[in-house]
Design an enzyme around this catalytic site. Structure first.
Site, short mmCIF file in Angstrom:
data_model
loop_
_atom_site.label_atom_id
_atom_site.label_comp_id
_atom_site.label_asym_id
_atom_site.label_seq_id
_atom_site.Cartn_x
_atom_site.Cartn_y
_atom_site.Cartn_z
N LYS A 11 0.02 3.63 -2.79
CA LYS A 11 -1.04 4.65 -2.71
C LYS A 11 -0.45 6.06 -2.66
O LYS A 11 -1.16 7.03 -2.95
CB LYS A 11 -1.91 4.40 -1.49
N SER A 53 -5.70 3.47 4.51
CA SER A 53 -5.26 2.59 3.43
C SER A 53 -6.42 1.84 2.79
O SER A 53 -6.30 0.66 2.46
CB SER A 53 -4.20 1.60 3.92
N SER A 99 0.79 -1.24 0.00
CA SER A 99 0.00 0.00 0.00
C SER A 99 0.82 1.28 0.00
O SER A 99 0.24 2.36 -0.06
CB SER A 99 -0.95 0.00 1.20
#
Length: 408
Positions: A99, A151, A96
């Site tokens: 992101k 997240s 993640s």
């Protein structure tokens, strides 16, 4: 009669041998294979093209602390000077932390006040979710908070819909990575899930974070401790109240001066992290990949070392400016110098006909019989074509597939 020969006496229990203290850890991820690069072409500097710890500490200065990370970079966020690194260009799965690139790509394109109607597909996202409800309305600002603080993969897919769709978002992210010099990065899924040959490097994550932190809205989002996320009505007609979303970045709670940025975890990536902190007028960024602990303490140790030694060490490289560096040049392989009749077996091809990158062995060398020409073909445009083709298949199954992506 007891074994001792005395009536009523208890037999002595045999003494068990002392057992060693065993600590079980997950195996760290193995980097993708990549070509050997011409040293002077390595993005950020020739020293960054090698494996292992890279530091120019000089006499009397302690080396960076030992950590479990497969790869890391410690850099000055403002000047871009890299103070130390470990295998900074190793190709690993980002989880993640990707992101951060999603935000860097989409935030300048989307007005935070724009209202997005959530789709069924976004609601059913695999992995970590904030709990958006299909058919309900959310602002881009709400979704950015959920993506960066919690997240949330469902928020990522809703933002991708607002930006023109999943495929367009993936293409834009790959364009952004290439534009800023993050040439190790190939995007297949904007949430960071382990899809296809999705990859990045500690160098690229530090580079992406540096550019993202230039966006005031991004910088404000990653330092928030909590935010209110809207409620809504589900398909059964039940009303859900607004609720608080909390930042899962533990560095913010434990490290004085921490200002972000983003944790990540999947089974194949293990733990990844980008952290930043300010002390004494200096801001450092640490990008870590392939950790088996997920603790904030190794990040704190690397930051402590950086703040203590930033003026004592010689930088080993630089975070390049956008447009400053092209992809590294692969060194000529032995097969490329022949007439093409080498009998080395080629790697199995993917659905697009482009050879897939083979994992490194434990020693960091290529598997026996690996075709170096095939490995070179993975870099640059070939890898991007592979990712694009894979995305066409993956987008239809990415959200409902069960995955071990955790809350980070």
């Amino acid at each position: 009669m007891s074994p001792t020969g005395s009536p009523g006496a208890k037999a002595a229990k045999p003494t068990k041998p002392a057992q060693p203290w065993v600590v079980c850890r997950n195996a760290p991820p193995t980097p993708f294979e990549h070509p050997q690069w011409v040293p002077d072409s390595v993005v950020g500097g020739a020293k960054l093209g090698v494996s292992g710890v890279i530091a120019d500490v000089g006499p009397g200065v302690a080396p960076p602390p030992e950590v479990y990370d497969v790869s890391y970079v410690i850099a000055d966020l403002d000047s871009g000077e890299i103070l130390a690194a470990k295998s900074p260009h190793a190709w690993l799965r980002p989880a993640s932390t990707l992101k951060t690139l999603t935000a860097l790509t989409l935030m300048p394109r989307l007005d935070p006040r724009t209202v997005v109607v959530a789709s069924d597909d976004a609601q059913q996202a695999a992995g970590s979710r904030v709990g958006i409800l299909a058919g309900n309305r959310y602002t881009v600002g709400n979704l950015v908070d959920a993506m960066l603080m919690f997240s949330a993969n469902d928020a990522v897919y809703a933002l991708a819909d607002a930006a023109g769709g999943y495929d367009k978002t993936v293409a834009l992210m790959n364009d952004t990575a290439r534009d800023i010099g993050a040439h190790d990065t190939v995007v297949v899924d904007p949430s960071g899930l382990d899809e296809g040959n999705q990859r990045s490097s500690a160098y690229d994550l530090a580079l992406i974070a540096r550019d993202a932190m230039r966006l005031p809205a991004f910088r404000a989002a990653v330092v928030k401790r909590d935010a209110v996320f809207p409620g809504g009505k589900d398909k059964q007609g039940k009303e859900w109240k607004a609720f608080h979303v909390y930042n899962i970045n533990e560095l913010l709670r434990h490290y004085p001066g921490a200002i972000g940025i983003k944790p990540g975890r999947t089974d194949r990536a293990q733990h990844t992290f980008i952290g930043a902190a300010t002390r004494g007028g200096r801001t450092l960024v640490v990008a870590q990949m392939g950790s088996v602990t997920g603790s904030w303490r190794p990040t704190a140790a690397l930051l402590d070392w950086g703040f203590a030694n930033a003026d004592k060490v010689t930088p080993v490289g630089m975070l390049v400016a956008p447009g400053e560096a092209g992809p590294a040049t692969p060194q000529p392989s032995l097969t490329s110098l022949t007439d093409g009749s080498a009998d080395t077996p080629s790697e199995p091809a993917t659905a697009t006909g482009t050879p897939a990158p083979a994992p490194l062995t434990a020693s960091g060398s290529a598997p026996a019989g690996a075709d170096r020409t095939s490995l070179v073909a993975v870099s640059g445009a070939g890898a991007l074509l592979t990712a694009a083709a894979a995305g066409l298949v993956i987008r239809h199954r990415r959200r409902r597939r069960q995955t071990s992506e955790g809350p980070s």
